[in-house]
Write a protein that holds these residues in place. Structure first.
Motif, PDB file in Angstrom:
ATOM      1  N   SER A   1       1.030  -1.080  -0.043  1.00  0.00           N
ATOM      2  CA  SER A   1       0.215   0.023  -0.389  1.00  0.00           C
ATOM      3  C   SER A   1       0.834   1.335  -0.396  1.00  0.00           C
ATOM      4  CB  SER A   1      -0.292   0.082   0.893  1.00  0.00           C
ATOM      5  OG  SER A   1      -1.583   1.190   1.272  1.00  0.00           O
TER       6      SER A   1
ATOM      7  N   HIS B   1      -8.137   4.352   4.419  1.00  0.00           N
ATOM      8  CA  HIS B   1      -7.864   3.693   3.532  1.00  0.00           C
ATOM      9  C   HIS B   1      -8.107   2.395   3.522  1.00  0.00           C
ATOM     10  CE1 HIS B   1      -6.324   7.724   3.030  1.00  0.00           C
ATOM     11  NE2 HIS B   1      -5.896   7.902   4.516  1.00  0.00           N
TER      12      HIS B   1
ATOM     13  N   HIS C   1      -8.071  -0.413   0.247  1.00  0.00           N
ATOM     14  CA  HIS C   1      -7.143  -1.172  -0.039  1.00  0.00           C
ATOM     15  C   HIS C   1      -7.880  -2.281   0.418  1.00  0.00           C
ATOM     16  CE1 HIS C   1      -3.331  -3.786   0.365  1.00  0.00           C
ATOM     17  NE2 HIS C   1      -3.338  -3.917   0.718  1.00  0.00           N
TER      18      HIS C   1
END
Length: 474
Positions: free
Chosen positions: A120, A359, A363
């Motif tokens: 990531s 986030h 992801h």
């Protein structure tokens, strides 16, 4: 026939004809020496033989007892369970892991997803930003049970699944394996009986060996993945204290157990007062729109310790896990302070920022889609080319395929042949102590399709064909 075999056969006949009843106590070792005239070592060997066959069981500081109804169930299920004591797997696992460490090895045997698929960029940026803040390194706030903000976020995720959770129920650990081991140490003692699935991640077998536990293995159900009949039989027959199960995206086989069966498992755990350590490290790697529930959802009376981690979804570098420990939180923290002490402070703070700003969910969506595409591509390629006698199991989650080899081929032979070609696969012997030989291979399918991957799979197919041909010509 050895004297111990004679004595074991004699006692088995007494069990079969009903002279010895279920749960009746056998004479102690020394009493049996006087009754039979055999030596102490002979009697010990005979009792151990009967115990390994599930005909008798031992109670700590009490002696040996007749198992309940085993012979009737044996007639219905030829090999319903297996008692394996002692477990010896550590040396094999060590040699295997050493053999696949070379960076030139094509890592189809790895337990971790491909690094490029879990990487990531956003998380890396967050790590860089907070690493410049001295407060991010403050260890005091991150000592057991771990970063409070992170525990709150994890507790919220449980609550969203309908599992009432307080942050105090959560203990942050150094990965899922740490969570599992700490949970097992908090409950189990030397000589306790533990139920493991017949095929299970070798970390569970290593833990059982290290703690000196008596392992009762449960075979997979061909349709459901989990055999409830066999499980209930085990709980009736043996004084089981704890189970270690993986029911979502099972490693190595891949199945996910239905909610109906999970509920019935929870009822049995409560009925027999047996604890469950749930290894749910692949919980987020489902392909369905709805996440499968964990056993914690069906928990009665805090019998389930649920363990998971970020290391499979974010990569091995982010080895941060947790256990939903409930009433065992304090005991696990005490053990943690004597071993790993605390989890990396910087990683915990970075995860707080990453998860709280959504986030992580973004992801996961990308990760699941990529895993599904890669696994399907592996499956289709192999399925159309497999030699006669092979069978490939595909389940819509995770990143493993479970390949059954032809009956005349042993998995270690395939592994040994391929490692010479710098290709790693995981032989079934790593995951199974109930059988001397195994016919399964676990394949990691998380990698993007490249020439080296295709060549490795072609080599696998060629090796199976060659070994099968060699065996046929013998």
């Amino acid at each position: 026939m050895y004297k111990s075999e004679q004595l074991a056969q004699h006692l088995r006949q007494l069990i079969e004809n009903g002279t010895l009843k279920a749960h009746e106590k056998l004479p102690s070792l020394r009493e049996q020496v006087q009754l039979s005239g055999f030596s102490l070592i002979t009697v010990m060997n005979a009792y151990q033989e009967l115990e390994s066959r599930g005909l008798i069981y031992a109670r700590e500081k009490s002696g040996y007892y007749i198992a309940q109804g085993l012979l009737e169930i044996e007639a219905e299920h030829a090999q319903i369970v297996s008692l394996n004591t002692p477990v010896e797997i550590n040396s094999l696992v060590f040699k295997y892991l050493k053999s696949i460490q070379d960076e030139k090895i094509v890592p189809l045997g790895s337990a971790f997803p491909a690094q490029d698929i879990v990487f990531s960029k956003k998380l890396t940026q967050i790590m860089g930003q907070i690493s410049r803040n001295p407060k991010s390194y403050d260890a005091i706030d991150n000592l057991p049970p771990g970063n409070l903000a992170l525990r709150k976020l994890i507790a919220q995720r449980y609550c969203m699944q309908g599992i009432a959770t307080d942050p105090e129920d959560i203990v942050i650990t150094s990965g899922c394996m740490d969570a599992l081991n700490l949970s097992l140490q908090a409950i189990a003692s030397l000589g306790d009986y533990i139920v493991l699935q017949q095929n299970i991640f070798y970390g569970a077998l290593q833990a059982a060996e290290r703690l000196g536990l008596k392992v009762v293995t449960l075979p997979e159900h061909p349709q459901d993945g989990f055999d409830l009949t066999a499980f209930e039989h085990i709980l009736k027959t043996y004084p089981v204290k704890i189970c270690w199960l993986m029911l979502n995206s099972h490693n190595p086989v891949g199945f996910t157990v239905s909610d109906e069966i999970k509920h019935k498992i929870a009822v049995l755990l409560h009925q027999y007062h047996v604890h469950l350590i749930e290894d749910d490290v692949y919980e987020e790697m489902h392909y369905a729109s709805k996440k499968p529930v964990s056993m914690k959802y069906f928990d009665q009376n805090n019998m389930v310790l649920h363990c998971s981690s970020f290391s499979k979804t974010l990569g091995a570098a982010f080895r941060v896990g947790w256990v939903h420990a409930g009433k065992y939180s304090q005991a696990i923290q005490h053990l943690q302070l004597m071993s790993t002490i605390s989890v990396n402070t910087l990683l915990q703070n970075a995860l707080v920022e990453f998860i709280s700003n959504y986030h992580y969910e973004k992801h996961l969506r990308v990760l699941r889609k990529s895993l599904q595409q890669h696994k399907l591509q592996f499956y289709r390629y192999l399925e159309s080319r497999l030699p006669t006698g092979c069978k490939l199991q595909y389940h819509p989650s995770g990143y493993f395929l479970w390949l059954k080899l032809p009956e005349n081929i042993e998995s270690m032979a395939v592994y040994e042949a391929l490692i010479q070609q710098q290709i790693g696969v995981a032989p079934g012997r790593l995951f199974n102590v109930a059988e001397a030989k195994t016919q399964y291979i676990r394949l990691n399918c998380s990698f993007a399709w490249k020439d080296d991957i295709q060549q490795a799979l072609d080599a696998l197919l060629s090796t199976i064909s060659a070994l099968s041909s060699d065996q046929t010509n013998i």
